[in-house]
Design a protein around this motif. Structure first.
Motif, PDB file in Angstrom:
ATOM      1  N   ILE A 285      31.031  25.241 -55.716  1.00 50.14           N
ATOM      2  CA  ILE A 285      31.721  24.567 -57.032  1.00 50.14           C
ATOM      3  C   ILE A 285      30.945  24.011 -57.884  1.00 50.14           C
ATOM      4  O   ILE A 285      30.955  22.711 -57.904  1.00 50.14           O
ATOM      5  CB  ILE A 285      33.147  24.136 -56.703  1.00 50.14           C
ATOM      6  N   PRO A 286      29.924  24.564 -58.654  1.00 51.98           N
ATOM      7  CA  PRO A 286      28.953  23.891 -59.554  1.00 51.98           C
ATOM      8  C   PRO A 286      29.714  23.224 -60.425  1.00 51.98           C
ATOM      9  O   PRO A 286      30.127  23.972 -61.615  1.00 51.98           O
ATOM     10  CB  PRO A 286      27.901  24.808 -59.656  1.00 51.98           C
ATOM     11  N   ALA A 287      29.634  21.919 -60.937  1.00 57.13           N
ATOM     12  CA  ALA A 287      30.425  21.279 -62.151  1.00 57.13           C
ATOM     13  C   ALA A 287      29.678  21.883 -63.417  1.00 57.13           C
ATOM     14  O   ALA A 287      30.720  22.273 -64.330  1.00 57.13           O
ATOM     15  CB  ALA A 287      30.285  19.952 -62.029  1.00 57.13           C
ATOM     16  N   ALA A 311      44.251  29.737 -48.622  1.00 53.69           N
ATOM     17  CA  ALA A 311      43.784  31.128 -47.868  1.00 53.69           C
ATOM     18  C   ALA A 311      42.601  30.542 -46.825  1.00 53.69           C
ATOM     19  O   ALA A 311      42.274  31.291 -45.775  1.00 53.69           O
ATOM     20  CB  ALA A 311      43.232  32.271 -48.563  1.00 53.69           C
ATOM     21  N   GLY A 312      42.183  29.289 -46.947  1.00 51.81           N
ATOM     22  CA  GLY A 312      41.113  29.034 -45.962  1.00 51.81           C
ATOM     23  C   GLY A 312      39.691  28.836 -46.469  1.00 51.81           C
ATOM     24  O   GLY A 312      38.852  28.366 -45.683  1.00 51.81           O
ATOM     25  N   VAL A 313      39.634  29.280 -47.673  1.00 49.41           N
ATOM     26  CA  VAL A 313      38.272  29.192 -48.325  1.00 49.41           C
ATOM     27  C   VAL A 313      37.788  27.551 -48.365  1.00 49.41           C
ATOM     28  O   VAL A 313      38.567  26.678 -48.764  1.00 49.41           O
ATOM     29  CB  VAL A 313      37.984  29.699 -49.600  1.00 49.41           C
ATOM     30  N   VAL A 314      36.567  27.266 -48.052  1.00 43.17           N
ATOM     31  CA  VAL A 314      36.349  26.005 -48.058  1.00 43.17           C
ATOM     32  C   VAL A 314      35.193  25.857 -49.470  1.00 43.17           C
ATOM     33  O   VAL A 314      34.226  26.344 -49.600  1.00 43.17           O
ATOM     34  CB  VAL A 314      35.157  25.460 -46.781  1.00 43.17           C
ATOM     35  N   LEU A 315      35.852  25.010 -50.191  1.00 45.29           N
ATOM     36  CA  LEU A 315      35.343  24.784 -51.694  1.00 45.29           C
ATOM     37  C   LEU A 315      34.412  23.632 -51.765  1.00 45.29           C
ATOM     38  O   LEU A 315      34.759  22.357 -51.360  1.00 45.29           O
ATOM     39  CB  LEU A 315      36.486  24.692 -52.784  1.00 45.29           C
ATOM     40  N   VAL A 316      33.064  23.853 -51.881  1.00 47.01           N
ATOM     41  CA  VAL A 316      32.052  22.683 -51.651  1.00 47.01           C
ATOM     42  C   VAL A 316      31.657  22.390 -53.221  1.00 47.01           C
ATOM     43  O   VAL A 316      31.068  22.919 -53.894  1.00 47.01           O
ATOM     44  CB  VAL A 316      30.773  23.181 -51.103  1.00 47.01           C
ATOM     45  N   ASP A 317      32.155  21.248 -53.441  1.00 47.84           N
ATOM     46  CA  ASP A 317      31.880  20.805 -54.815  1.00 47.84           C
ATOM     47  C   ASP A 317      30.599  19.947 -55.057  1.00 47.84           C
ATOM     48  O   ASP A 317      30.447  18.627 -54.971  1.00 47.84           O
ATOM     49  CB  ASP A 317      32.986  19.602 -55.247  1.00 47.84           C
TER      50      ASP A 317
END
Length: 508
Positions: A285-287, A311-317
């Motif tokens: 997730i690129p700001a 749903a289990g997705v890992v969102l990487v900020d």
């Protein structure tokens, strides 16, 4: 004695199953048509194969709807007689294939040997290429029926599809005819969104399948290009009116991810992508891609993001530092220099005689495209090109490679466009727009912001439906992946679409 299923029977059944399709009755198909939205591509093919409808009835319904919706300006050339003849041949058993009888559309910069390929520009209005583009040829051989060539931003040099050529005209968004459908593949997107066909082909240089998909509630794939050669998923060299051999690619578009995956499997000759489990998948997730958004776009795409996290997705900020700045060193120097050689090469390969690059430039009708060709004819970026292609583009690719690798990512997730469809500007062709009521900003720069960097790096991207604004305008969500990850992106898209749903049909 039980008849052994043919390879074709098995393929049709697998297509329908992969798309999540149940065999529709003739009544269900008629109901879908009465509701002005056809069944999915797999359902139409399966119904024709089961003789629950004819290819002629499917094609005739698509043509009739195209004629009813002429005010959308979705078509430059409607192939009525040719399409009905092809459908009749299929019904008579003279032609088979995994797409037998499926009506589709083709963007009018993609070569067709039996129809003109105009690129939406006056100088090429009656140009007749000698042979089909390979991607189109594979669909044709699979039994797809081309009902027409779709309208587009003139010469694909823009993202509004406000084509001011006298024989084309501005394409209108089916959800609001005062607004653009996006571009440059706006005609294909409008035809799909309006329920004329379920799928078709566009092309993408900087966002031209994904931007119109986002603004019309449809799905668009930009396949991998990489550095060409084996990294290029679709090879249509010299058979598409070009902008840039480094950046251009044909791309499938559809109402659903399954429709796009079906066309992709036929074009590539590979197994159709299967749904990927979302749990544990890591999406960046690129700001910088999420900044400056229209309020409605921000609300809808963040809500979609939350559903994926559930749903289990890992969102990487983690942001992609310096990406937009690096992209600026590549974009215009490549796109505004390569046409000088690429367009003449296309004319030669297509055996289009008596027309030169200068002829094309002199007759351009849309002011924004004429301005771009002024820079091209003056070779304004010639001095910067070699550095852009040999130094800056590889540096851009390394930024992406490091981002995927260092964060162990399966993809990058972001709003396809930072705002929904702006109004049509029939004066400038491209013009200006406002975000959140702010000062006018260039429409091109605004809508291409998030799609252009991946295009220049040659990575694949898939735009799918995220939601509808309170004003009834669709919003798109894009997922990009590393070069060669197209099938995985489509698989992720199938699973994401199952959560977010598809766009409701426009009220037309």
């Amino acid at each position: 004695m039980t008849e052994t299923p043919s390879r074709r029977d098995v393929l049709i059944s697998s297509i329908a199953a992969a798309a999540g399709a149940t065999m529709p009755s003739l009544g269900q198909v008629r109901f879908a048509m009465a509701q002005s939205i056809p069944s999915s591509a797999a359902e139409i093919v399966a119904a024709i194969r089961a003789r629950k409808m004819t290819a002629t009835s499917a094609v005739k319904a698509a043509i009739e709807r195209a004629e009813q919706l002429q005010d959308l300006n979705a078509f430059i050339f409607l192939n009525k007689d040719g399409a009905l003849a092809a459908a009749a041949q299929i019904d008579e058993g003279g032609k088979t294939g995994p797409l037998a009888g499926l009506p589709i559309v083709i963007k009018d910069n993609i070569n067709t040997a039996d129809m003109p390929t105009s690129g939406g520009t006056p100088a090429l209005q009656n140009a007749q290429p000698a042979r089909n583009a390979p991607s189109m040829e594979r669909l044709f051989k699979a039994g797809a029926v081309i009902i027409g060539k779709t309208n587009m931003h003139e010469l694909a040099f823009g993202i509004t599809s406000t084509n001011l050529s006298s024989f084309a005209g501005p394409v209108r968004n089916p959800y609001d005819r005062t607004r653009i459908p996006g571009g440059s593949s706006g005609g294909t997107a409008a035809a799909i969104a309006a329920g004329i066909v379920s799928c078709g082909l566009g092309s993408d240089t900087g966002g031209s399948t994904r931007i119109p998909a986002a603004l019309t509630g449809t799905v668009g794939l930009r396949p991998s290009v990489g550095n060409g050669g084996r990294e290029r998923r679709y090879n249509d060299a010299d058979m598409v009116v070009p902008i840039s051999h480094t950046r251009d690619t044909v791309g499938p578009m559809g109402r659903t991810v399954a429709d796009v995956a079906l066309l992709d499997s036929v074009i590539t000759g590979t197994r159709m992508a299967a749904a990927e489990p979302l749990r544990g998948k890591r999406l960046g997730i690129p700001a910088s891609f999420w900044s400056g958004l229209d309020r409605d776009v921000e609300a809808l795409t963040k809500a979609a993001r939350a559903k994926l996290a559930e749903a289990g997705v890992v969102l990487v900020d983690v942001d992609v530092a310096g990406l937009f700045e690096q992209n600026a060193k590549v974009s215009f120097p490549v796109a505004l220099h390569e046409p000088i050689a690429d367009i003449p090469a296309y004319l030669r390969a297509s055996q289009i005689d008596g027309i030169t690059l200068a002829d094309i430039a002199a007759k351009i009708a849309s002011p924004d495209v004429k301005g771009a060709f002024g820079a091209i004819m003056a070779d304004a970026f010639g001095a910067a090109y070699q550095d852009a292609i040999s130094v800056q583009r590889p540096a851009l690719q390394k930024i992406y490679e490091a981002y995927f690798r260092d964060n162990n990512l399966d993809g990058i997730l972001f709003p396809t466009t930072i705002a929904p469809a702006p109004p049509v500007d029939t004066v400038k062709g491209s013009g200006e727009m406002s975000v959140n009521g702010g000062a006018p900003v260039p429409t091109f720069d605004t809508l291409i912001r998030n799609t252009d960097p991946g295009s220049n790096a040659g990575i694949p991207g898939l735009s799918l439906f995220a939601g509808m604004t309170p004003d009834g305008l669709p919003v798109g969500l894009e997922i990009d992946g590393p070069v060669g990850s197209d099938a995985k992106l489509l698989g992720l898209g199938l699973s994401i679409e199952a959560i977010l749903g598809s766009a409701p049909p426009p009220k037309i």
